[in-house]
Each structure stands twice: as C-alpha cells, then as structure tokens.
Design a protein around this motif. Structure first.
Motif, PDB file in Angstrom:
ATOM      1  N   ASN A  14      35.573 -40.177  37.573  1.00  7.44           N
ATOM      2  CA  ASN A  14      36.952 -39.693  37.448  1.00  7.44           C
ATOM      3  C   ASN A  14      37.812 -40.622  36.592  1.00  7.44           C
ATOM      4  N   ALA A  15      37.524 -41.909  36.622  1.00  8.17           N
ATOM      5  CA  ALA A  15      38.295 -42.857  35.820  1.00  8.17           C
ATOM      6  C   ALA A  15      38.122 -42.572  34.330  1.00  8.17           C
ATOM      7  N   LYS A  16      36.929 -42.115  33.959  1.00  2.90           N
ATOM      8  CA  LYS A  16      36.640 -41.781  32.559  1.00  2.90           C
ATOM      9  C   LYS A  16      36.821 -40.295  32.274  1.00  2.90           C
ATOM     10  N   ASN A  17      37.103 -39.531  33.332  1.00  2.00           N
ATOM     11  CA  ASN A  17      37.237 -38.074  33.184  1.00  2.00           C
ATOM     12  C   ASN A  17      36.013 -37.479  32.493  1.00  2.00           C
ATOM     13  N   THR A  18      34.857 -37.930  32.944  1.00  3.37           N
ATOM     14  CA  THR A  18      33.587 -37.562  32.303  1.00  3.37           C
ATOM     15  C   THR A  18      32.571 -37.167  33.362  1.00  3.37           C
ATOM     16  N   VAL A  19      31.804 -36.129  33.063  1.00  2.00           N
ATOM     17  CA  VAL A  19      30.678 -35.706  33.890  1.00  2.00           C
ATOM     18  C   VAL A  19      29.387 -36.105  33.170  1.00  2.00           C
TER      19      VAL A  19
ATOM     20  N   CYS B 255      29.758 -35.497  29.303  1.00  2.00           N
ATOM     21  CA  CYS B 255      30.702 -34.421  29.003  1.00  2.00           C
ATOM     22  C   CYS B 255      32.092 -34.994  29.258  1.00  2.00           C
ATOM     23  N   ALA B 256      32.774 -35.369  28.181  1.00  2.00           N
ATOM     24  CA  ALA B 256      34.107 -35.960  28.298  1.00  2.00           C
ATOM     25  C   ALA B 256      35.154 -34.858  28.228  1.00  2.00           C
ATOM     26  N   ALA B 257      36.044 -34.853  29.203  1.00  2.00           N
ATOM     27  CA  ALA B 257      37.056 -33.802  29.280  1.00  2.00           C
ATOM     28  C   ALA B 257      38.427 -34.338  28.909  1.00  2.00           C
ATOM     29  N   SER B 258      39.204 -33.488  28.268  1.00  3.82           N
ATOM     30  CA  SER B 258      40.611 -33.777  27.999  1.00  3.82           C
ATOM     31  C   SER B 258      41.415 -32.508  28.241  1.00  3.82           C
ATOM     32  N   GLY B 259      42.654 -32.694  28.620  1.00  2.00           N
ATOM     33  CA  GLY B 259      43.496 -31.541  28.923  1.00  2.00           C
ATOM     34  C   GLY B 259      43.371 -31.055  30.345  1.00  2.00           C
ATOM     35  N   ILE B 260      42.415 -31.588  31.086  1.00  5.75           N
ATOM     36  CA  ILE B 260      42.235 -31.280  32.497  1.00  5.75           C
ATOM     37  C   ILE B 260      41.837 -32.560  33.210  1.00  5.75           C
ATOM     38  N   THR B 261      41.985 -32.550  34.513  1.00  6.69           N
ATOM     39  CA  THR B 261      41.483 -33.667  35.309  1.00  6.69           C
ATOM     40  C   THR B 261      40.297 -33.170  36.125  1.00  6.69           C
ATOM     41  N   LEU B 262      39.208 -33.897  36.059  1.00  6.06           N
ATOM     42  CA  LEU B 262      37.980 -33.415  36.671  1.00  6.06           C
ATOM     43  C   LEU B 262      38.039 -33.389  38.187  1.00  6.06           C
ATOM     44  N   ASP B 263      38.969 -34.126  38.792  1.00  2.00           N
ATOM     45  CA  ASP B 263      39.043 -34.052  40.248  1.00  2.00           C
ATOM     46  C   ASP B 263      39.645 -32.726  40.715  1.00  2.00           C
ATOM     47  N   SER B 264      40.079 -31.909  39.781  1.00  2.00           N
ATOM     48  CA  SER B 264      40.622 -30.599  40.115  1.00  2.00           C
ATOM     49  C   SER B 264      39.839 -29.454  39.493  1.00  2.00           C
ATOM     50  N   ASN B 265      38.785 -29.760  38.773  1.00  2.00           N
ATOM     51  CA  ASN B 265      38.029 -28.732  38.065  1.00  2.00           C
ATOM     52  C   ASN B 265      36.532 -28.950  38.233  1.00  2.00           C
ATOM     53  N   ASP B 266      35.829 -27.888  38.492  1.00  2.00           N
ATOM     54  CA  ASP B 266      34.375 -27.958  38.596  1.00  2.00           C
ATOM     55  C   ASP B 266      33.752 -27.773  37.217  1.00  2.00           C
ATOM     56  N   ILE B 267      32.628 -28.454  37.001  1.00  2.00           N
ATOM     57  CA  ILE B 267      31.949 -28.446  35.707  1.00  2.00           C
ATOM     58  C   ILE B 267      30.519 -27.945  35.877  1.00  2.00           C
ATOM     59  N   ALA B 268      30.075 -27.171  34.929  1.00  2.00           N
ATOM     60  CA  ALA B 268      28.690 -26.706  34.907  1.00  2.00           C
ATOM     61  C   ALA B 268      28.016 -27.154  33.614  1.00  2.00           C
TER      62      ALA B 268
ATOM     63  N   GLN C 143      45.784 -28.558  25.689  1.00  2.33           N
ATOM     64  CA  GLN C 143      44.589 -27.825  25.326  1.00  2.33           C
ATOM     65  C   GLN C 143      43.377 -28.481  25.987  1.00  2.33           C
ATOM     66  N   VAL C 144      42.574 -27.652  26.661  1.00  2.00           N
ATOM     67  CA  VAL C 144      41.387 -28.165  27.335  1.00  2.00           C
ATOM     68  C   VAL C 144      40.268 -28.343  26.318  1.00  2.00           C
ATOM     69  N   GLN C 145      39.625 -29.490  26.378  1.00  2.00           N
ATOM     70  CA  GLN C 145      38.529 -29.760  25.452  1.00  2.00           C
ATOM     71  C   GLN C 145      37.416 -30.492  26.182  1.00  2.00           C
ATOM     72  N   LEU C 146      36.173 -30.088  25.902  1.00  3.82           N
ATOM     73  CA  LEU C 146      34.988 -30.749  26.433  1.00  3.82           C
ATOM     74  C   LEU C 146      34.148 -31.229  25.265  1.00  3.82           C
ATOM     75  N   VAL C 147      33.655 -32.457  25.353  1.00  2.00           N
ATOM     76  CA  VAL C 147      32.840 -33.013  24.281  1.00  2.00           C
ATOM     77  C   VAL C 147      31.574 -33.611  24.881  1.00  2.00           C
ATOM     78  N   GLU C 148      30.429 -33.036  24.513  1.00  2.00           N
ATOM     79  CA  GLU C 148      29.149 -33.537  24.990  1.00  2.00           C
ATOM     80  C   GLU C 148      28.605 -34.597  24.034  1.00  2.00           C
ATOM     81  N   SER C 149      27.787 -35.474  24.576  1.00  2.00           N
ATOM     82  CA  SER C 149      27.087 -36.466  23.769  1.00  2.00           C
ATOM     83  C   SER C 149      25.865 -36.956  24.541  1.00  2.00           C
ATOM     84  N   GLY C 150      25.001 -37.659  23.839  1.00  2.00           N
ATOM     85  CA  GLY C 150      23.850 -38.278  24.474  1.00  2.00           C
ATOM     86  C   GLY C 150      22.510 -37.645  24.169  1.00  2.00           C
ATOM     87  N   GLY C 151      22.514 -36.501  23.530  1.00  2.60           N
ATOM     88  CA  GLY C 151      21.253 -35.851  23.218  1.00  2.60           C
ATOM     89  C   GLY C 151      20.525 -36.556  22.079  1.00  2.60           C
ATOM     90  N   GLU C 152      19.192 -36.540  22.147  1.00  2.00           N
ATOM     91  CA  GLU C 152      18.377 -37.126  21.096  1.00  2.00           C
ATOM     92  C   GLU C 152      16.934 -36.717  21.297  1.00  2.00           C
TER      93      GLU C 152
END
Length: 128
Positions: free
Chosen positions: A74-79, A22-35, A1-10
């Motif tokens: 890519n090591a953290k799978n995070t944008v 934006c931490a991703a799970s279920g996908i690898t960011l080197d194969s997916n574009d993020i907006a 299951q693909v999941q995106l989790v944002e953080s850092g807002g204040e």
C-alpha cells in the motif's frame, strides 16, 4: 485519471521465477481490488489471480495455484505477483485490471469484460 502500469516481464527459463508489478495511480489500492490476467499468443485473455484489498483475501486460477502469489504494498500503491516454477504455458502478456464495481471474491471467475481500467501489459516468455 486512473492508470495502471505493469512491469517485470522478461524471458525466463522453465522452472525460473519472476515478479511482476502493477503500479496504480489515480486510485488507492486499499479501496480497490485488482485482478491479473494472462493472454497467450492467439488466445483469449484469462484471469489468473485477484486480491481483495479490503479484507486481504486472494484467489487464484487452478493453473497457477501453488506457484503464483499475489500481494499488495500500500505504501507503494503497487500490486505484485510472484511467479515461481514457471512453465512454457505461462508465456503470454500479463495485464492488471481494476474497476469500481469489481470485488475479488469466490463468487465466480472474473471476466475481462467486467473491467474498464487496464494496464498496457508486460510480456513474459518462458523458454529454454
């Protein structure tokens, strides 16, 4: 299951900086574009930036160009989006999104309807 989790807002003062994640799970960011999108109170969700993780190209809305920088670990799978010189009009909920058929390029402004997978959003408030 693909999941995106944002953080850092204040809450931040005008002229300040924030870094959103934006931490991703279920996908690898080197194969997916993020907006990234922003939704101001009472307004529609609008695109602000995207990154092509296949060729590294980055695109920005005119409203944030020169102030925001998008990047991928890519090591953290995070944008990340580094936001500098923040203005009150940058206030809103920030969302990251991805879709199997989304390619970040200069063919047009991405629309929210193009995306199936969204994070829950993170609130950014720019105010003195």
């Amino acid at each position: 299951q693909v999941q995106l989790v944002e953080s850092g807002g204040e809450l931040v003062q005008p002229g300040g900086s924030l870094r959103l994640s934006c931490a991703a799970s279920g996908i690898t960011l080197d194969s997916n574009d993020i907006a990234w999108f922003r939704q101001a109170p009472g307004k529609e969700r609008v695109w602000i930036s995207c990154i092509s993780n296949s060729d590294g190209r980055k695109f920005y809305a005119d409203s944030v160009k020169g102030r925001f920088t998008i990047s991928t670990d890519n090591a953290k799978n995070t944008v990340f989006v580094q936001m500098n010189s923040l203005k009150p009009e940058d206030t809103g909920v920030y969302y990251c999104a991805t879709d199997t058929y989304f390619y970040c390029d200069d063919s047009g402004v991405p629309e929210p309807g193009w995306f199936v997978t969204w994070g829950q959003g993170t609130q950014v408030t720019v105010s003195s």
